[in-house]
Scaffold this active site. Structure first.
Site, PDB file in Angstrom:
ATOM      1  N   LYS A  68     -19.031  -7.123  -1.699  1.00  0.00           N
ATOM      2  CA  LYS A  68     -17.143  -6.380  -1.242  1.00  0.00           C
ATOM      3  C   LYS A  68     -16.795  -7.747  -2.888  1.00  0.00           C
ATOM      4  O   LYS A  68     -16.369  -8.150  -2.641  1.00  0.00           O
ATOM      5  CB  LYS A  68     -16.768  -7.060  -0.128  1.00  0.00           C
ATOM      6  CG  LYS A  68     -15.210  -6.389  -0.322  1.00  0.00           C
ATOM      7  CD  LYS A  68     -14.541  -7.345   1.267  1.00  0.00           C
ATOM      8  CE  LYS A  68     -13.067  -7.029   1.279  1.00  0.00           C
ATOM      9  NZ  LYS A  68     -12.500  -7.564   1.775  1.00  0.00           N
ATOM     10  N   ALA A 128      -8.331  -4.900   5.970  1.00  0.00           N
ATOM     11  CA  ALA A 128      -6.428  -5.888   5.601  1.00  0.00           C
ATOM     12  C   ALA A 128      -5.207  -5.575   6.455  1.00  0.00           C
ATOM     13  O   ALA A 128      -5.303  -4.017   6.891  1.00  0.00           O
ATOM     14  CB  ALA A 128      -6.267  -6.029   4.307  1.00  0.00           C
ATOM     15  N   GLY A 129      -4.632  -6.329   7.020  1.00  0.00           N
ATOM     16  CA  GLY A 129      -3.620  -6.164   8.403  1.00  0.00           C
ATOM     17  C   GLY A 129      -3.837  -5.426   9.492  1.00  0.00           C
ATOM     18  O   GLY A 129      -2.701  -5.744   9.813  1.00  0.00           O
ATOM     19  N   GLY A 161      -3.951 -10.807   5.741  1.00  0.00           N
ATOM     20  CA  GLY A 161      -3.157 -11.481   6.747  1.00  0.00           C
ATOM     21  C   GLY A 161      -1.983 -11.367   7.343  1.00  0.00           C
ATOM     22  O   GLY A 161      -0.981 -12.077   8.228  1.00  0.00           O
ATOM     23  N   ASN A 206     -10.395 -10.559   9.794  1.00  0.00           N
ATOM     24  CA  ASN A 206     -10.336 -11.505  10.037  1.00  0.00           C
ATOM     25  C   ASN A 206      -9.686 -12.842  10.865  1.00  0.00           C
ATOM     26  O   ASN A 206      -9.694 -12.529  11.511  1.00  0.00           O
ATOM     27  CB  ASN A 206     -10.606 -11.822   8.637  1.00  0.00           C
ATOM     28  CG  ASN A 206     -11.511 -13.913   8.626  1.00  0.00           C
ATOM     29  OD1 ASN A 206     -12.166 -14.002   8.988  1.00  0.00           O
ATOM     30  ND2 ASN A 206     -10.095 -14.331   8.260  1.00  0.00           N
ATOM     31  N   THR A 207      -8.056 -12.399  10.380  1.00  0.00           N
ATOM     32  CA  THR A 207      -7.224 -13.241  11.156  1.00  0.00           C
ATOM     33  C   THR A 207      -6.700 -12.443  12.103  1.00  0.00           C
ATOM     34  O   THR A 207      -6.417 -13.404  13.048  1.00  0.00           O
ATOM     35  CB  THR A 207      -5.805 -12.932   9.763  1.00  0.00           C
ATOM     36  OG1 THR A 207      -6.063 -13.185   8.489  1.00  0.00           O
ATOM     37  CG2 THR A 207      -5.018 -14.108  10.247  1.00  0.00           C
TER      38      THR A 207
END
EC number: 2.8.1.10
Length: 267
Positions: free
Chosen positions: A110, A197-198, A171, A219-220
């Site tokens: 990635k 993301a987001g 994040g 992830n977050t």
């Protein structure tokens, strides 16, 4: 019985295929921000994900004197996806992934080349340049990018195996901020489109899948939840629900009411 078999067949979905690799789960999770590798492993199992991103510059894979990710999550059981988190130049990203290939033999990677530490938006000019170098070097490149359909097309044209537009800044947990552009990218792209993301909560993942995305990376949203294991499980169901909803096709939106029970034939 024959009717039941027919119905089961109708509900079947094609698997997610990235660079010739087949996955039954459309959820990808990361390895950052968890309290321990053990917690990360528990979240991974709860999520049902088969692919996990690994920040090569931040995750301990080889030092036996410190806790190692591979002691808790085996590359024999999951697809490790090395990424270039923390890279702000194309050269740095290319060098990082070449080291990853030497260390673990990974070709599926990635790519992310960031611009500003404050918002972590991708530097698209550097991303495009690095992607070209990596593809020429034999890598299968899944690429983190802006939600710009023009750049998304360019990245596909040079050979990226998956386009990964951001839903919102990394994040941030803001959810899908530009669904129109995400949809445009999906409509024009032949390789998998995976929102990266987001995502902040399960409903965000469902929205991404209802738009027609092939998958979601997060992830977050899991790692910083009050209960990461439960959130991982929620994300698993959210991605499935969103995909099923997309395949089913939503009802049209209407300006006026339409009674559920027909008015004809009333006593």
């Amino acid at each position: 019985m024959e009717d039941a078999v027919t119905m089961d067949t109708a509900f079947e979905d094609k698997p997610l295929v990235v660079a010739g690799r087949t996955f039954t789960s459309r959820l990808i999770i990361g390895t950052g921000k968890y309290k321990t590798y053990a917690q990360n492993a528990q979240a991974l199992e709860a999520s049902g994900a088969e692919m996990i991103t690994v920040a090569i510059r931040r995750v301990n894979l080889s030092n036996p004197d410190e806790p190692r990710l591979v002691d808790f999550i085996s590359p024999d059981d999951y697809t490790f996806l090395p990424n270039t988190a923390g890279c702000f130049t194309g050269e740095d990203a290319v060098r990082t992934l070449r080291l990853a290939r030497e260390a673990g033999g990974w070709n599926l990677v990635k790519l992310e080349v960031l611009s500003d530490p404050k918002h972590l938006y991708p530097d698209m000019a550097e991303t495009l340049r690095a992607a070209e170098l990596l593809i020429k070097d034999g890598f299968d490149v899944m690429v983190y990018c802006s939600d710009d359909p023009v750049y998304a097309r360019k990245l596909e044209e040079i050979g990226c195996c998956a386009i990964m537009p951001l839903g919102a800044p990394i994040g941030s947990g803001l959810g899908i901020q530009n669904p129109v552009n995400i949809r445009l990218i999906i409509e024009q792209t032949k390789v998998p489109v995976i929102v990266d993301a987001g995502v902040g909560t399960a409903s965000d993942a469902t929205v991404a899948m209802e738009l027609g995305c092939d998958g979601v990376l997060m992830n977050t949203a899991i790692a910083e939840a009050k209960d990461p294991i439960r959130m991982a499980r929620a994300m698993r169901h959210a991605v499935i629900a969103g995909r099923e909803s997309y395949l089913a096709g939503r009802m049209p939106k209407k300006r006026y009411a339409d009674p559920s029970s027909p008015l004809s034939g009333l006593i």
